[in-house]
Design a protein around this motif. Structure first.
Motif, PDB file in Angstrom:
ATOM      1  N   ALA A 288      98.426  52.619  50.095  1.00 45.05           N
ATOM      2  CA  ALA A 288      97.804  53.759  49.398  1.00 45.05           C
ATOM      3  C   ALA A 288      97.704  53.468  47.894  1.00 45.05           C
ATOM      4  CB  ALA A 288      98.611  55.032  49.631  1.00 45.05           C
ATOM      5  N   THR A 289      98.731  52.867  47.335  1.00 43.99           N
ATOM      6  CA  THR A 289      98.709  52.499  45.913  1.00 43.99           C
ATOM      7  C   THR A 289      97.670  51.418  45.675  1.00 43.99           C
ATOM      8  OG1 THR A 289     101.040  53.064  45.686  1.00 43.99           O
ATOM      9  CG2 THR A 289     100.100  51.631  43.983  1.00 43.99           C
ATOM     10  N   PHE A 290      97.591  50.464  46.591  1.00 41.23           N
ATOM     11  CA  PHE A 290      96.596  49.404  46.463  1.00 41.23           C
ATOM     12  C   PHE A 290      95.189  49.986  46.461  1.00 41.23           C
ATOM     13  CE2 PHE A 290      93.711  46.181  48.144  1.00 41.23           C
ATOM     14  CZ  PHE A 290      93.913  45.181  47.217  1.00 41.23           C
ATOM     15  N   THR A 291      94.961  50.967  47.320  1.00 39.96           N
ATOM     16  CA  THR A 291      93.647  51.615  47.373  1.00 39.96           C
ATOM     17  C   THR A 291      93.312  52.260  46.030  1.00 39.96           C
ATOM     18  OG1 THR A 291      93.864  51.992  49.740  1.00 39.96           O
ATOM     19  CG2 THR A 291      92.265  53.363  48.576  1.00 39.96           C
ATOM     20  N   LYS A 292      94.296  52.915  45.411  1.00 40.49           N
ATOM     21  CA  LYS A 292      94.080  53.512  44.085  1.00 40.49           C
ATOM     22  C   LYS A 292      93.772  52.428  43.050  1.00 40.49           C
ATOM     23  CE  LYS A 292      96.851  57.685  44.540  1.00 40.49           C
ATOM     24  NZ  LYS A 292      98.027  58.405  44.036  1.00 40.49           N
ATOM     25  N   LEU A 293      94.506  51.335  43.104  1.00 36.56           N
ATOM     26  CA  LEU A 293      94.269  50.228  42.166  1.00 36.56           C
ATOM     27  C   LEU A 293      92.862  49.675  42.348  1.00 36.56           C
ATOM     28  CD1 LEU A 293      97.651  48.306  42.483  1.00 36.56           C
ATOM     29  CD2 LEU A 293      96.871  49.614  40.495  1.00 36.56           C
ATOM     30  N   GLU A 294      92.482  49.504  43.594  1.00 37.21           N
ATOM     31  CA  GLU A 294      91.170  48.965  43.928  1.00 37.21           C
ATOM     32  C   GLU A 294      90.029  49.881  43.468  1.00 37.21           C
ATOM     33  OE1 GLU A 294      90.173  46.439  47.920  1.00 37.21           O
ATOM     34  OE2 GLU A 294      90.698  48.528  48.148  1.00 37.21           O
ATOM     35  N   ARG A 295      90.296  51.170  43.489  1.00 31.45           N
ATOM     36  CA  ARG A 295      89.288  52.160  43.082  1.00 31.45           C
ATOM     37  C   ARG A 295      89.361  52.491  41.591  1.00 31.45           C
ATOM     38  NH1 ARG A 295      90.036  56.173  48.233  1.00 31.45           N
ATOM     39  NH2 ARG A 295      88.996  54.819  49.719  1.00 31.45           N
ATOM     40  N   ALA A 296      90.289  51.835  40.883  1.00 35.15           N
ATOM     41  CA  ALA A 296      90.487  52.069  39.448  1.00 35.15           C
ATOM     42  C   ALA A 296      90.809  53.526  39.167  1.00 35.15           C
ATOM     43  CB  ALA A 296      89.264  51.612  38.649  1.00 35.15           C
ATOM     44  N   SER A 297      91.622  54.117  40.044  1.00 36.89           N
ATOM     45  CA  SER A 297      91.995  55.513  39.854  1.00 36.89           C
ATOM     46  C   SER A 297      93.507  55.635  39.668  1.00 36.89           C
ATOM     47  CB  SER A 297      91.537  56.360  41.039  1.00 36.89           C
ATOM     48  OG  SER A 297      92.192  55.948  42.214  1.00 36.89           O
ATOM     49  N   GLY A 298      93.922  56.777  39.203  1.00 34.91           N
ATOM     50  CA  GLY A 298      95.341  57.013  38.971  1.00 34.91           C
ATOM     51  C   GLY A 298      95.768  56.479  37.614  1.00 34.91           C
ATOM     52  N   ASN A 299      96.960  56.852  37.227  1.00 32.37           N
ATOM     53  CA  ASN A 299      97.497  56.410  35.943  1.00 32.37           C
ATOM     54  C   ASN A 299      98.487  55.284  36.190  1.00 32.37           C
ATOM     55  OD1 ASN A 299      97.935  56.233  33.258  1.00 32.37           O
ATOM     56  ND2 ASN A 299      98.889  58.229  33.021  1.00 32.37           N
ATOM     57  N   ILE A 300      98.048  54.072  36.012  1.00 37.28           N
ATOM     58  CA  ILE A 300      98.817  52.872  36.341  1.00 37.28           C
ATOM     59  C   ILE A 300      99.892  52.635  35.291  1.00 37.28           C
ATOM     60  CG2 ILE A 300      98.654  50.392  36.755  1.00 37.28           C
ATOM     61  CD1 ILE A 300      95.618  50.976  37.351  1.00 37.28           C
ATOM     62  N   SER A 301     101.067  52.248  35.744  1.00 36.54           N
ATOM     63  CA  SER A 301     102.159  51.975  34.809  1.00 36.54           C
ATOM     64  C   SER A 301     102.134  50.516  34.356  1.00 36.54           C
ATOM     65  CB  SER A 301     103.509  52.290  35.448  1.00 36.54           C
ATOM     66  OG  SER A 301     103.842  51.303  36.400  1.00 36.54           O
ATOM     67  N   VAL A 302     102.764  50.291  33.225  1.00 32.97           N
ATOM     68  CA  VAL A 302     102.909  48.932  32.700  1.00 32.97           C
ATOM     69  C   VAL A 302     103.714  48.088  33.686  1.00 32.97           C
ATOM     70  CG1 VAL A 302     103.909  47.552  30.826  1.00 32.97           C
ATOM     71  CG2 VAL A 302     102.683  49.660  30.309  1.00 32.97           C
ATOM     72  N   ASP A 303     104.722  48.711  34.305  1.00 31.13           N
ATOM     73  CA  ASP A 303     105.522  47.999  35.306  1.00 31.13           C
ATOM     74  C   ASP A 303     104.662  47.474  36.445  1.00 31.13           C
ATOM     75  OD1 ASP A 303     107.847  48.522  33.926  1.00 31.13           O
ATOM     76  OD2 ASP A 303     108.505  50.130  35.244  1.00 31.13           O
ATOM     77  N   THR A 304     103.734  48.299  36.918  1.00 28.36           N
ATOM     78  CA  THR A 304     102.854  47.891  38.018  1.00 28.36           C
ATOM     79  C   THR A 304     101.959  46.741  37.584  1.00 28.36           C
ATOM     80  OG1 THR A 304     102.891  50.121  38.960  1.00 28.36           O
ATOM     81  CG2 THR A 304     101.084  48.676  39.646  1.00 28.36           C
TER      82      THR A 304
END
Length: 140
Positions: free
Chosen positions: A89-105
């Motif tokens: 689910a997180t990968f899907t958000k990353l792939e869609r350039a959505s959500g507030n991504i952390s520096v850690d991620t």
């Protein structure tokens, strides 16, 4: 200015345990009157076009890099998610350039892909986003 950047980068390093996000970084960059890329790269040299990126453009760039690396490695989406250490689910958000991504991620993705965490977002291997091309045309 260099001292301010060093201080900000040191704060980010300490704050990583608190999951500093791209939105927070953008606010910090604005407050320090430096480009988002300068702050994110921790004082490392970045291409001139990178200084015009904002948090949304960074999300898009990260999505392009993840997709590029997934295709280059011929991995399925679930395999790429596993490789970079995130849930599907997180990968899907990353792939869609959505959500507030952390520096850690972002740092974890760089580490998993064996890329330089300070500069991989600004690699010339992935051309600047189309957004910048539009910006350049309007600016001229």
């Amino acid at each position: 200015m260099k001292q301010l950047l060093d201080f900000a980068f040191a704060q980010l390093t300490v704050c990583q345990k608190n999951n500093v996000t791209l939105t927070t970084l953008q606010i910090m960059a604005k407050g320090l009157q430096v480009s988002f890329a300068e702050l994110l790269a921790g004082g490392k040299k970045v291409p001139e076009w990178a200084h015009r990126l904002d948090d949304n453009a960074i999300r898009k760039r990260l999505a392009r890099i993840i997709d590029f690396e997934r295709q280059r490695r011929t991995l399925h989406r679930y395999e790429m998610a596993e490789l970079i250490g995130v849930a599907e689910a997180t990968f899907t958000k990353l792939e869609r350039a959505s959500g507030n991504i952390s520096v850690d991620t972002i740092a974890a993705i760089a580490k998993a892909l064996k890329l330089n965490p300070a500069t991989f977002l600004f690699s010339e291997k992935i051309p600047p986003t189309a957004d910048l091309a539009v910006f350049d045309k309007v600016e001229r």
